[in-house]
Design an enzyme around this catalytic site. Sequence first.
Site, PDB file in Angstrom:
ATOM      1  N   ASN A  54     102.737 122.894  67.604  1.00 19.08           N
ATOM      2  CA  ASN A  54     102.243 121.755  68.141  1.00 19.08           C
ATOM      3  C   ASN A  54     101.397 122.090  69.211  1.00 19.08           C
ATOM      4  O   ASN A  54     100.241 121.432  69.580  1.00 19.08           O
ATOM      5  CB  ASN A  54     103.256 120.970  68.566  1.00 19.08           C
ATOM      6  CG  ASN A  54     104.221 120.532  67.241  1.00 19.08           C
ATOM      7  OD1 ASN A  54     103.739 120.614  66.200  1.00 19.08           O
ATOM      8  ND2 ASN A  54     105.355 119.946  67.484  1.00 19.08           N
TER       9      ASN A  54
ATOM     10  N   THR B 266      57.766  94.748  70.341  1.00 21.72           N
ATOM     11  CA  THR B 266      59.144  94.084  70.516  1.00 21.72           C
ATOM     12  C   THR B 266      59.390  93.196  69.335  1.00 21.72           C
ATOM     13  O   THR B 266      58.318  92.651  68.770  1.00 21.72           O
ATOM     14  CB  THR B 266      59.335  93.037  71.672  1.00 21.72           C
ATOM     15  OG1 THR B 266      58.156  92.088  71.554  1.00 21.72           O
ATOM     16  CG2 THR B 266      59.092  93.811  72.995  1.00 21.72           C
ATOM     17  N   HIS B 267      60.527  93.152  68.599  1.00 22.50           N
ATOM     18  CA  HIS B 267      60.899  92.503  67.317  1.00 22.50           C
ATOM     19  C   HIS B 267      59.753  93.194  66.283  1.00 22.50           C
ATOM     20  O   HIS B 267      59.506  92.543  65.278  1.00 22.50           O
ATOM     21  CB  HIS B 267      60.400  91.017  67.365  1.00 22.50           C
ATOM     22  CG  HIS B 267      60.903  90.250  68.703  1.00 22.50           C
ATOM     23  ND1 HIS B 267      62.036  89.520  68.473  1.00 22.50           N
ATOM     24  CD2 HIS B 267      60.466  90.181  69.774  1.00 22.50           C
ATOM     25  CE1 HIS B 267      62.381  89.152  69.705  1.00 22.50           C
ATOM     26  NE2 HIS B 267      61.174  89.438  70.549  1.00 22.50           N
TER      27      HIS B 267
ATOM     28  N   SER C  60      57.565 113.522  45.083  1.00 25.26           N
ATOM     29  CA  SER C  60      58.132 112.935  44.131  1.00 25.26           C
ATOM     30  C   SER C  60      57.670 113.355  42.755  1.00 25.26           C
ATOM     31  O   SER C  60      56.812 114.040  42.400  1.00 25.26           O
ATOM     32  CB  SER C  60      57.658 111.182  43.976  1.00 25.26           C
ATOM     33  OG  SER C  60      57.799 110.772  42.773  1.00 25.26           O
TER      34      SER C  60
ATOM     35  N   LYS D 238      53.195 110.699  46.746  1.00 29.00           N
ATOM     36  CA  LYS D 238      54.306 110.450  47.598  1.00 29.00           C
ATOM     37  C   LYS D 238      54.461 111.677  48.477  1.00 29.00           C
ATOM     38  O   LYS D 238      54.338 112.859  48.169  1.00 29.00           O
ATOM     39  CB  LYS D 238      55.303 110.250  46.613  1.00 29.00           C
ATOM     40  CG  LYS D 238      55.561 108.922  46.286  1.00 29.00           C
ATOM     41  CD  LYS D 238      55.349 107.805  46.957  1.00 29.00           C
ATOM     42  CE  LYS D 238      56.723 107.469  47.773  1.00 29.00           C
ATOM     43  NZ  LYS D 238      57.832 107.059  46.804  1.00 29.00           N
TER      44      LYS D 238
ATOM     45  N   GLU E 250      64.878 110.198  56.575  1.00 30.21           N
ATOM     46  CA  GLU E 250      65.865 109.224  56.185  1.00 30.21           C
ATOM     47  C   GLU E 250      67.656 109.807  56.215  1.00 30.21           C
ATOM     48  O   GLU E 250      68.564 109.047  56.487  1.00 30.21           O
ATOM     49  CB  GLU E 250      65.581 108.959  54.614  1.00 30.21           C
ATOM     50  CG  GLU E 250      64.137 108.476  54.551  1.00 30.21           C
ATOM     51  CD  GLU E 250      63.839 108.479  53.171  1.00 30.21           C
ATOM     52  OE1 GLU E 250      64.123 107.532  52.414  1.00 30.21           O
ATOM     53  OE2 GLU E 250      63.158 109.531  52.822  1.00 30.21           O
TER      54      GLU E 250
ATOM     55  N   TYR F 136     104.276 114.955  68.675  1.00 29.48           N
ATOM     56  CA  TYR F 136     103.599 115.108  67.434  1.00 29.48           C
ATOM     57  C   TYR F 136     104.170 114.311  66.341  1.00 29.48           C
ATOM     58  O   TYR F 136     105.200 114.458  66.127  1.00 29.48           O
ATOM     59  CB  TYR F 136     103.360 116.655  67.378  1.00 29.48           C
ATOM     60  CG  TYR F 136     102.746 117.116  66.181  1.00 29.48           C
ATOM     61  CD1 TYR F 136     101.517 117.213  66.099  1.00 29.48           C
ATOM     62  CD2 TYR F 136     103.484 117.229  64.748  1.00 29.48           C
ATOM     63  CE1 TYR F 136     100.877 117.901  65.104  1.00 29.48           C
ATOM     64  CE2 TYR F 136     102.736 117.809  63.717  1.00 29.48           C
ATOM     65  CZ  TYR F 136     101.569 117.940  63.865  1.00 29.48           C
ATOM     66  OH  TYR F 136     100.591 118.530  62.913  1.00 29.48           O
TER      67      TYR F 136
HETATM   68  N1  ARG Z   1      98.819 122.162  60.868  1.00 29.96           N
HETATM   69  C1  ARG Z   1      99.205 121.374  61.677  1.00 29.96           C
HETATM   70  C2  ARG Z   1      98.121 120.624  62.260  1.00 29.96           C
HETATM   71  O1  ARG Z   1      97.190 120.870  61.898  1.00 29.96           O
HETATM   72  C3  ARG Z   1      99.663 122.415  62.820  1.00 29.96           C
HETATM   73  C4  ARG Z   1     100.678 121.864  63.640  1.00 29.96           C
HETATM   74  C5  ARG Z   1     102.016 121.544  62.698  1.00 29.96           C
HETATM   75  N2  ARG Z   1     103.224 121.293  63.391  1.00 29.96           N
HETATM   76  C6  ARG Z   1     104.420 120.644  62.837  1.00 29.96           C
HETATM   77  N3  ARG Z   1     105.390 120.294  63.730  1.00 29.96           N
HETATM   78  N4  ARG Z   1     104.332 120.636  61.556  1.00 29.96           N
HETATM   79  O2  ARG Z   1      98.555 119.687  63.008  1.00 29.96           O
END
Ligand code: ARG
Length: 464
Positions: A111, A156-157, A278, A284, A291, A318
């Site tokens: 995490n 403008t516009h 084209s 063209k 684009e 997390y």
């Molecule tokens: N692959 C996970 C992510 O991208 C990594 C963290 C995973 N953590 C867990 N507690 N499963 O977030």
Amino acid sequence: MSNKMWGGRFGEGPDRIMEEINASIGFDQRFFAQDIEGSKAHCRMLAETGIISRADADQIIAGLDAVLAEIEGGEFEFRRDLEDIHMNVESRLADLIGAAAGRLHTARSRNDQVATDFKLYIRDTIDHLDGQLRDLQEALLTRAEEHAATIMPGFTHLQTAQPVTFGHHCLAYVEMAGRDRGRLQDARKRLNECPLGAAALAGTSFPIDREQTAKALRFDAPTRNSLDSVSDRDFVLETLAAASIAATHLTRLAEEIVIWSTPGFDFVRLPDSFTTGSSIMPQKRNPDAAELVRAKAGRVIGALTSLLIVMKGLPLAYSKDMQEDKEAAFDALDALSLSLAAMTGMVRTLTVNEKAMRAAASRGFSTATDLADWLVRALNLPFRQAHHVTGALVARAEKKGIDLDGLSLDEMREVEPGITDEVYSVLGVDNSVASRTSFGGTSPENVRAAAKWWRDELGRESSR
Ligand code: ARG
């Protein structure tokens, strides 16, 4: 096979679909370099603080360098059953160095690891985009200097309004790119705190040194709250927001290039290298790159929206939802980078049709405001009355199918007897733009001064 990393608790491996929905290695392999850099910093800190032995640390560092070399050399086999980049690297490290590899994950979690990796990645990307925006500014600046006195209609516009200079128009985009860079720098400043050491969510009981890892990874400081550290993705949101604005700016110039290069306007011509033909219509020359720049903003804005929705309502800390932060962000930032490169290429190479621009600027009574201003200055008319008189003169000219300076003095005097032949001195487009000398105005003199200001500014920036 049950999982190597948490097999202790698990009897059987995941369902094939579970593996497919869970794996992120298909996209997070992109930050392998940041992952390994983060692991090396963590490992050195663990040795320094006596949490692991120096000998183990040396082995781990050498092993991580070997893994890095394998990935860079294209010899690394990314495995989906190992889910993500973190476990792919660690598993390969174990193949290479054996038992010591198992000590690397002390006092950290995926995490804080993924938050750190992604911050490092976003920081690198911001630096890259900043350089690209600067290149675009320089390209525009060069065209601005070259065309400080090139007259074109200002709209403008999308209706002819007053004549401006092409240089002034280019500098408008230099300003936008300058603010885009400022926004990215702001995001960079705020993201530059290191989450490593927050561990899973609560911090760790090991005597780690977060200042050290923060410094090693060139962060300003460690983050102050472990829960926030692993659940914060505002650094991605903020970067995508800045990227969305930058991409939106590019779409405006892209759209103008599309319009300007139609035969109806014929203001600019893109070189063969930035147009396509084209398969059926030989005449063209299609501005596909412009684009696509116009269209790619959709991806960037889409990624911002998508991540806002992923984060909305997520409880701390997390959640696996947050793995969905990467793919769209990568795609968006790639799209912006490519758009910037394409736009800079077009700006550098397009040919400006000064004659067509000037002719268009002279049509559409673009100097009517100059005439009204002259009536105020020379005859002391109130502006509202001057506006009215000018309107009557425009109506006359329009009826005859001529421009304002085509009206004879007698014709003008029929509308306003006070008019003298001095009036013709303000009617030409050159007179008009030359007179716009108020700060920030379009006169060639101003454009040269503003371009010089930007040149100096970019110079100061390089020496900072
Ligand atoms: N692959 C996970 C992510 O991208 C990594 C963290 C995973 N953590 C867990 N507690 N499963 O977030």
